[in-house]
Design a protein around this motif. Structure first.
Motif, PDB file in Angstrom:
ATOM      1  N   MET A 288       0.892  -0.870  -0.156  1.00 38.02           N
ATOM      2  CA  MET A 288       0.142  -0.126  -0.195  1.00 38.02           C
ATOM      3  C   MET A 288       1.181   1.339   0.135  1.00 38.02           C
ATOM      4  O   MET A 288       1.907   1.184   0.436  1.00 38.02           O
ATOM      5  CB  MET A 288      -0.613   0.284   1.094  1.00 38.02           C
ATOM      6  N   SER A 289       0.261   2.870  -1.197  1.00 30.50           N
ATOM      7  CA  SER A 289       1.425   3.832  -0.101  1.00 30.50           C
ATOM      8  C   SER A 289       0.749   3.730   0.605  1.00 30.50           C
ATOM      9  O   SER A 289       0.365   4.121   0.708  1.00 30.50           O
ATOM     10  CB  SER A 289       1.243   4.431  -1.688  1.00 30.50           C
ATOM     11  N   LYS A 290       2.609   5.064   1.235  1.00 28.17           N
ATOM     12  CA  LYS A 290       2.434   5.756   2.156  1.00 28.17           C
ATOM     13  C   LYS A 290       1.794   7.065   2.076  1.00 28.17           C
ATOM     14  O   LYS A 290       1.038   6.947   3.007  1.00 28.17           O
ATOM     15  CB  LYS A 290       4.163   6.194   2.110  1.00 28.17           C
ATOM     16  N   LEU A 291       1.794   7.008   0.882  1.00 25.26           N
ATOM     17  CA  LEU A 291       0.776   8.386   0.424  1.00 25.26           C
ATOM     18  C   LEU A 291      -1.058   8.043   1.661  1.00 25.26           C
ATOM     19  O   LEU A 291      -1.578   8.635   2.542  1.00 25.26           O
ATOM     20  CB  LEU A 291      -0.175   9.252  -0.033  1.00 25.26           C
TER      21      LEU A 291
ATOM     22  N   GLN B 133      -1.072   7.565   4.574  1.00 24.70           N
ATOM     23  CA  GLN B 133      -1.011   8.650   5.843  1.00 24.70           C
ATOM     24  C   GLN B 133      -2.047   9.714   5.674  1.00 24.70           C
ATOM     25  O   GLN B 133      -2.156  10.495   6.288  1.00 24.70           O
ATOM     26  CB  GLN B 133       0.193   9.549   4.279  1.00 24.70           C
ATOM     27  N   ILE B 134      -2.730   9.899   4.379  1.00 23.55           N
ATOM     28  CA  ILE B 134      -4.012  10.171   4.798  1.00 23.55           C
ATOM     29  C   ILE B 134      -4.858   9.570   5.269  1.00 23.55           C
ATOM     30  O   ILE B 134      -6.050  10.899   5.652  1.00 23.55           O
ATOM     31  CB  ILE B 134      -4.890  10.342   3.342  1.00 23.55           C
ATOM     32  N   LEU B 135      -4.906   8.171   5.917  1.00 24.84           N
ATOM     33  CA  LEU B 135      -6.146   7.872   6.537  1.00 24.84           C
ATOM     34  C   LEU B 135      -5.295   8.013   8.265  1.00 24.84           C
ATOM     35  O   LEU B 135      -6.010   8.281   8.936  1.00 24.84           O
ATOM     36  CB  LEU B 135      -5.412   6.309   6.818  1.00 24.84           C
ATOM     37  N   GLU B 136      -4.137   8.255   8.522  1.00 25.28           N
ATOM     38  CA  GLU B 136      -4.098   8.584   9.972  1.00 25.28           C
ATOM     39  C   GLU B 136      -4.113  10.315   9.526  1.00 25.28           C
ATOM     40  O   GLU B 136      -3.959  10.908  10.577  1.00 25.28           O
ATOM     41  CB  GLU B 136      -2.462   8.556   9.688  1.00 25.28           C
TER      42      GLU B 136
END
Ligand code: CO
Length: 211
Positions: free
Chosen positions: A1-4, A7-10
């Protein structure tokens, strides 16, 4: 899964926390229902997020976005949003917000094919045709582009005013204002084009609906 993606879920979890820190009832209140005073019709462009640029919160703006903030009166998506906003939510203000540097408007100035979207852009080309004399007279291309963005917003304001939905609200003496704005991607500022309509008196006779 991409980092982005992660990140947006976080980001979302952090946002929830910050909202609850400010107001533990924030989501409880929102879950009771919505009563936004504004309908925003804006461009799909990622640089023009309705809430962020107007400092409004969740629950304050009902939003419809498409390429070049168009009001196409056979567009069932737009009409459904408009009808719900005006008749169910009873918004007081409808804002058409275009933006300088709009790719859709730029495409309409060009003759280059960009695929299926050519058919959507055609509606914007119609706006050029209505204002051809004024636009063709502007020598400098950037200035002509900026003015095309503005006249496109103005036409969409009048297209809203021509709809049966908006005219019906005015006929019922409801307080409903339609505004035209342009957002500056280069400086973040919104310019009010001062073309606000609050009744159908500015419409050409042929568009006025008698109820
Ligand atoms: Co745009």
């Amino acid at each position: 899964m991409s980092k982005l993606y992660e990140q947006i879920l976080e980001n979302n979890r952090n946002w929830v926390k910050s909202k609850l820190d400010q107001d533990p009832d924030f989501f409880n209140k929102l879950s009771q229902g919505q009563k936004p005073p504004l309908l925003w019709i804006g461009c799909a462009d990622s640089r023009v997020p309705a809430n962020e640029i107007t400092g409004t919160q969740a629950g304050e703006v009902f939003v419809h976005r498409n390429i070049a903030n168009m009001v196409i009166h056979t567009d069932m998506n737009m009409l459904s949003v408009l009808d719900y906003a005006v008749n169910a939510l009873q918004v007081r203000h409808i804002i058409v917000c275009g933006h300088y540097g709009c790719g859709g408007v730029q495409a309409a100035m060009s003759n280059k094919s960009i695929g299926l979207i050519d058919n959507w852009v055609r509606h914007i080309k119609d706006v050029y045709r209505f204002h051809q004399e004024e636009l063709d007279a502007i020598q400098e291309e950037k200035q002509r582009f900026d003015r095309f963005v503005e006249v496109n917003v103005i036409e969409q304001v009048y297209d809203l005013a021509k709809t049966s939905i908006v005219q019906n609200a005015w006929n019922e003496k409801r307080d409903l204002w339609v505004h035209g704005w342009v957002y500056g991607i280069h400086n973040g500022l919104i310019k009010d084009l001062d073309v606000t309509c609050k009744d159908n008196s500015d419409l050409e006779e042929v568009y006025k609906i008698k109820f």
